[in-house]
Write a protein that holds these residues in place. Structure first.
Motif, PDB file in Angstrom:
ATOM      1  N   THR A  58      22.570  59.789 -33.185  1.00 30.75           N
ATOM      2  CA  THR A  58      22.826  61.296 -31.827  1.00 30.75           C
ATOM      3  C   THR A  58      23.302  60.834 -30.778  1.00 30.75           C
ATOM      4  OG1 THR A  58      20.631  61.758 -32.409  1.00 30.75           O
ATOM      5  CG2 THR A  58      21.303  62.416 -31.090  1.00 30.75           C
ATOM      6  N   ASP A  59      24.242  61.093 -30.742  1.00 32.59           N
ATOM      7  CA  ASP A  59      25.585  61.491 -30.008  1.00 32.59           C
ATOM      8  C   ASP A  59      25.328  62.346 -29.131  1.00 32.59           C
ATOM      9  OD1 ASP A  59      27.019  59.491 -30.923  1.00 32.59           O
ATOM     10  OD2 ASP A  59      28.391  60.441 -32.185  1.00 32.59           O
ATOM     11  N   LEU A  60      25.423  62.180 -27.221  1.00 27.11           N
ATOM     12  CA  LEU A  60      25.441  63.313 -25.913  1.00 27.11           C
ATOM     13  C   LEU A  60      26.547  62.604 -25.141  1.00 27.11           C
ATOM     14  CD1 LEU A  60      21.407  62.776 -25.898  1.00 27.11           C
ATOM     15  CD2 LEU A  60      22.850  64.803 -27.194  1.00 27.11           C
ATOM     16  N   VAL A  61      26.636  63.148 -24.230  1.00 29.29           N
ATOM     17  CA  VAL A  61      27.745  63.439 -23.402  1.00 29.29           C
ATOM     18  C   VAL A  61      27.064  63.548 -21.853  1.00 29.29           C
ATOM     19  CG1 VAL A  61      29.505  64.299 -22.102  1.00 29.29           C
ATOM     20  CG2 VAL A  61      29.476  64.459 -24.608  1.00 29.29           C
ATOM     21  N   LEU A  62      27.318  62.355 -20.874  1.00 31.18           N
ATOM     22  CA  LEU A  62      27.155  62.501 -19.664  1.00 31.18           C
ATOM     23  C   LEU A  62      28.257  62.360 -19.051  1.00 31.18           C
ATOM     24  CD1 LEU A  62      24.622  59.828 -18.188  1.00 31.18           C
ATOM     25  CD2 LEU A  62      26.373  59.492 -17.092  1.00 31.18           C
ATOM     26  N   ARG A  63      27.854  62.722 -17.345  1.00 27.59           N
ATOM     27  CA  ARG A  63      29.201  63.358 -16.960  1.00 27.59           C
ATOM     28  C   ARG A  63      28.053  63.463 -15.031  1.00 27.59           C
ATOM     29  NH1 ARG A  63      33.572  66.215 -16.577  1.00 27.59           N
ATOM     30  NH2 ARG A  63      33.018  67.647 -16.104  1.00 27.59           N
ATOM     31  N   ARG A  64      28.942  62.346 -14.810  1.00 27.76           N
ATOM     32  CA  ARG A  64      28.721  62.187 -12.960  1.00 27.76           C
ATOM     33  C   ARG A  64      30.054  62.253 -12.086  1.00 27.76           C
ATOM     34  NH1 ARG A  64      27.857  57.303 -10.580  1.00 27.76           N
ATOM     35  NH2 ARG A  64      29.204  57.990  -9.329  1.00 27.76           N
ATOM     36  N   PRO A  65      30.174  62.801 -11.154  1.00 26.48           N
ATOM     37  CA  PRO A  65      30.702  62.468 -10.570  1.00 26.48           C
ATOM     38  C   PRO A  65      31.561  60.906  -9.804  1.00 26.48           C
ATOM     39  CG  PRO A  65      29.216  63.051  -8.957  1.00 26.48           C
ATOM     40  CD  PRO A  65      28.736  62.183 -10.005  1.00 26.48           C
ATOM     41  N   PRO A  66      32.435  60.623  -9.343  1.00 24.31           N
ATOM     42  CA  PRO A  66      33.429  59.835  -9.888  1.00 24.31           C
ATOM     43  C   PRO A  66      32.944  59.059  -8.137  1.00 24.31           C
ATOM     44  CG  PRO A  66      35.310  61.663  -8.327  1.00 24.31           C
ATOM     45  CD  PRO A  66      33.655  61.905  -9.326  1.00 24.31           C
ATOM     46  N   PHE A  67      33.497  57.683  -8.198  1.00 24.00           N
ATOM     47  CA  PHE A  67      31.935  57.034  -7.374  1.00 24.00           C
ATOM     48  C   PHE A  67      33.542  57.184  -5.729  1.00 24.00           C
ATOM     49  CE2 PHE A  67      31.142  54.793 -11.137  1.00 24.00           C
ATOM     50  CZ  PHE A  67      30.337  54.595 -10.931  1.00 24.00           C
ATOM     51  N   GLY A  68      32.873  56.508  -5.331  1.00 25.55           N
ATOM     52  CA  GLY A  68      32.911  56.845  -3.628  1.00 25.55           C
ATOM     53  C   GLY A  68      32.760  58.347  -2.944  1.00 25.55           C
ATOM     54  N   LYS A  69      33.316  58.071  -1.768  1.00 22.73           N
ATOM     55  CA  LYS A  69      33.000  59.837  -1.046  1.00 22.73           C
ATOM     56  C   LYS A  69      33.532  61.177  -1.985  1.00 22.73           C
ATOM     57  CE  LYS A  69      33.510  61.553   4.073  1.00 22.73           C
ATOM     58  NZ  LYS A  69      34.110  61.260   5.474  1.00 22.73           N
ATOM     59  N   ILE A  70      32.385  61.659  -1.655  1.00 22.12           N
ATOM     60  CA  ILE A  70      33.578  63.121  -2.790  1.00 22.12           C
ATOM     61  C   ILE A  70      33.152  64.261  -1.311  1.00 22.12           C
ATOM     62  CG2 ILE A  70      32.309  65.048  -4.392  1.00 22.12           C
ATOM     63  CD1 ILE A  70      33.021  62.179  -5.061  1.00 22.12           C
ATOM     64  N   ALA A  71      34.614  64.860  -1.792  1.00 27.64           N
ATOM     65  CA  ALA A  71      34.720  66.347  -0.912  1.00 27.64           C
ATOM     66  C   ALA A  71      33.622  66.976  -0.654  1.00 27.64           C
ATOM     67  CB  ALA A  71      35.617  66.668  -1.370  1.00 27.64           C
ATOM     68  N   PRO A  72      33.329  67.825   0.605  1.00 27.04           N
ATOM     69  CA  PRO A  72      32.154  68.359  -0.181  1.00 27.04           C
ATOM     70  C   PRO A  72      32.355  70.122  -0.619  1.00 27.04           C
ATOM     71  CG  PRO A  72      33.233  68.178   2.318  1.00 27.04           C
ATOM     72  CD  PRO A  72      33.667  66.934   1.327  1.00 27.04           C
ATOM     73  N   GLY A  73      31.175  70.146  -2.157  1.00 26.64           N
ATOM     74  CA  GLY A  73      31.669  70.880  -3.035  1.00 26.64           C
ATOM     75  C   GLY A  73      31.943  70.200  -4.277  1.00 26.64           C
ATOM     76  N   ALA A  74      32.792  69.566  -3.831  1.00 22.28           N
ATOM     77  CA  ALA A  74      33.431  68.761  -5.478  1.00 22.28           C
ATOM     78  C   ALA A  74      32.749  68.323  -5.927  1.00 22.28           C
ATOM     79  CB  ALA A  74      34.748  68.015  -4.999  1.00 22.28           C
ATOM     80  N   HIS A  75      32.872  68.503  -7.347  1.00 22.65           N
ATOM     81  CA  HIS A  75      31.728  67.194  -8.924  1.00 22.65           C
ATOM     82  C   HIS A  75      30.618  68.009  -8.956  1.00 22.65           C
ATOM     83  CE1 HIS A  75      35.929  65.151  -8.457  1.00 22.65           C
ATOM     84  NE2 HIS A  75      35.346  64.842  -6.941  1.00 22.65           N
ATOM     85  N   ASP A  76      30.348  68.908  -8.934  1.00 22.15           N
ATOM     86  CA  ASP A  76      29.027  69.717  -8.857  1.00 22.15           C
ATOM     87  C   ASP A  76      27.713  69.603  -9.950  1.00 22.15           C
ATOM     88  OD1 ASP A  76      26.386  70.844  -7.644  1.00 22.15           O
ATOM     89  OD2 ASP A  76      27.684  72.067  -6.543  1.00 22.15           O
ATOM     90  N   MET A  77      27.516  68.614 -10.093  1.00 22.46           N
ATOM     91  CA  MET A  77      25.948  68.560 -11.358  1.00 22.46           C
ATOM     92  C   MET A  77      25.366  69.568 -11.646  1.00 22.46           C
ATOM     93  SD  MET A  77      28.003  66.020 -12.860  1.00 22.46           S
ATOM     94  CE  MET A  77      29.903  66.738 -12.414  1.00 22.46           C
ATOM     95  N   GLN A  78      25.164  69.786 -10.412  1.00 22.31           N
ATOM     96  CA  GLN A  78      23.903  70.908 -10.331  1.00 22.31           C
ATOM     97  C   GLN A  78      24.678  72.557 -11.043  1.00 22.31           C
ATOM     98  OE1 GLN A  78      20.858  70.819  -7.054  1.00 22.31           O
ATOM     99  NE2 GLN A  78      22.138  68.672  -6.420  1.00 22.31           N
ATOM    100  N   ARG A  79      25.632  72.703 -10.509  1.00 18.03           N
ATOM    101  CA  ARG A  79      26.690  73.884 -10.783  1.00 18.03           C
ATOM    102  C   ARG A  79      26.878  73.555 -12.512  1.00 18.03           C
ATOM    103  NH1 ARG A  79      28.843  77.724  -8.812  1.00 18.03           N
ATOM    104  NH2 ARG A  79      28.450  77.148  -6.731  1.00 18.03           N
ATOM    105  N   GLU A  80      27.513  72.841 -12.450  1.00 14.59           N
ATOM    106  CA  GLU A  80      27.706  72.093 -13.837  1.00 14.59           C
ATOM    107  C   GLU A  80      26.241  72.415 -14.977  1.00 14.59           C
ATOM    108  OE1 GLU A  80      30.564  69.462 -16.929  1.00 14.59           O
ATOM    109  OE2 GLU A  80      29.980  69.691 -14.618  1.00 14.59           O
ATOM    110  N   TYR A  81      25.527  71.806 -15.320  1.00 16.51           N
ATOM    111  CA  TYR A  81      24.148  72.084 -15.196  1.00 16.51           C
ATOM    112  C   TYR A  81      23.286  73.716 -16.166  1.00 16.51           C
ATOM    113  CZ  TYR A  81      19.285  71.736 -17.017  1.00 16.51           C
ATOM    114  OH  TYR A  81      17.842  72.516 -17.320  1.00 16.51           O
ATOM    115  N   ARG A  82      23.369  74.023 -14.086  1.00 15.32           N
ATOM    116  CA  ARG A  82      22.616  75.701 -14.269  1.00 15.32           C
ATOM    117  C   ARG A  82      23.976  76.871 -15.609  1.00 15.32           C
ATOM    118  NH1 ARG A  82      24.738  77.728  -9.165  1.00 15.32           N
ATOM    119  NH2 ARG A  82      22.587  75.968  -8.652  1.00 15.32           N
ATOM    120  N   ILE A  83      25.563  76.188 -15.405  1.00 11.00           N
ATOM    121  CA  ILE A  83      26.226  77.370 -16.375  1.00 11.00           C
ATOM    122  C   ILE A  83      26.219  76.638 -17.940  1.00 11.00           C
ATOM    123  CG2 ILE A  83      28.664  77.617 -17.027  1.00 11.00           C
ATOM    124  CD1 ILE A  83      28.680  77.153 -13.617  1.00 11.00           C
ATOM    125  N   LEU A  84      25.830  76.102 -18.010  1.00 11.38           N
ATOM    126  CA  LEU A  84      25.803  74.807 -19.676  1.00 11.38           C
ATOM    127  C   LEU A  84      24.441  75.082 -19.909  1.00 11.38           C
ATOM    128  CD1 LEU A  84      28.653  72.753 -19.371  1.00 11.38           C
ATOM    129  CD2 LEU A  84      28.731  74.733 -20.066  1.00 11.38           C
TER     130      LEU A  84
END
Length: 343
Positions: A52-78
């Motif tokens: 079984t293959d799955l995909v995990l996505r996370r933001p990049p390491f380091g300081k994140i710009a406000p509103g960028a790399h929103d995993m909660q938004r991605e989950y809500r949509i998908l």
């Protein structure tokens, strides 16, 4: 294809694996983790539990710009969109507990297919008019997304369409100020000029925010249909022409040196930007009279994204040497955007 994980981007499997097995108890077999190296922002990994293959996505390491790399938004949509837009992969799990891997992350189904990125894949090389057919498929899937009924997809809370572009301008201007490493006269011109005459939207649509070839997948030998669309963390509700303009910003432009493009369209007989605009208008029936403004805004936004990536490189938040070129790309897109506005 997935490859070994880049140094410094490893996942803490001693915490991640038990978390996944608890929340997805159907997973069996030993866990093997590899990484997809094609992207430039969010980090994407393949999780193989036996067969079984799955995909995990996370933001990049380091300081994140406000509103960028929103995993909660991605989950809500998908977790909702796949029933109404088949190319969207289905999200299975959202984790907001940073004690697991140090950031929010999403787990989703793994789609298999061909991504058009740095060279035309062998499966497409002998197909007649393949560049035009791939382009048609890209524009068509964009039109299909923009026609999704937002209410039926239960995504009406995804964004506030009224004032969408104005908020976008303010948000991207703030991101520019937070990410710039040097002054840029062209960006200052765009930041001041774009809000003066904002077009009125013709339709409210789901806007992907980064719809281009390397966020799409095709089945081998089938250039006429996009089978998967990835990278949904910037998606919202708003003016669909923002999406079209964003795609155009990654297309060759006679007013921009191809060497300055952070992601270059492949060599070959690709249709020009006017072809994409005509096809999109044909698919959707929308007027493109104000496209110069939208294209200027897309250049502004792309310059900010490039600058954010470059700043991460300058500050040492990433060891990915590809990021060094994005400073030059930010300057080039700012210059092109200013020219789109006729200045």
């Amino acid at each position: 294809m997935p490859a070994p994980i880049r140094p410094g981007e490893e996942l803490p499997l001693e915490r991640l694996e038990p978390y996944l097995r608890h929340h997805l108890p159907e997973l069996t077999g030993p866990l093997t983790v590899t990484q997809f190296h094609g992207g430039h922002a969010n980090l994407t990994y393949q999780l193989a539990f036996g067969d079984t293959d799955l995909v995990l996505r996370r933001p990049p390491f380091g300081k994140i710009a406000p509103g960028a790399h929103d995993m909660q938004r991605e989950y809500r949509i998908l977790s909702r969109l796949p029933d109404h837009f088949a190319p969207a992969p289905r999200a299975l799990l959202l984790c907001t507990n940073h004690e697991v891997i140090g950031a929010d992350f999403v787990v989703m189904e793994r789609r298999h297919g061909t991504v058009v990125r740095y060279a035309l894949p062998d499966t497409f090389r002998e197909i007649q008019r393949v560049e035009q057919r791939l382009t048609d498929a890209l524009v068509r899937v964009m039109g299909d997304l923009h026609r999704v009924d937002v209410d039926k997809a239960n995504l009406e809370e995804l964004g506030k369409p009224e004032g969408f572009v104005v908020r976008q301008l303010k948000g991207w201007s703030k991101r520019w100020e937070l990410s710039k490493t040097e002054e840029n006269e062209d960006m200052e011109f765009l930041k001041t000029s774009l809000p003066v005459d904002v077009p009125a939207p013709q339709r409210v649509s789901i806007v992907h925010g980064d719809l281009k070839f390397d966020n799409c997948q095709f089945q081998p030998g089938e250039p006429d249909r996009v089978s998967s669309v990835f990278d949904w963390d910037m998606a919202t509700l708003g003016d669909p022409l923002v999406d079209l303009a964003g795609t155009l910003s990654f297309w060759p432009d006679p007013d921009m040196d191809a060497a300055d493009m952070p992601i270059k369209l492949l060599d070959g007989n690709w249709p020009g930007k006017h072809y994409l605009k005509d096809k999109y208008a044909e698919f959707t029936g929308l007027s493109l009279d104000r496209m110069p403004w939208y294209e200027a805004f897309a250049c502004f936004k792309t310059a900010v994204i490039a600058q954010q990536l470059y700043q991460r490189y300058v500050k040492g938040s990433t060891r990915d040497e590809r990021m060094e070129k994005f400073g030059r790309a930010a300057r080039a897109f700012a210059k092109l955007g200013r020219k789109k506005l006729g200045s």
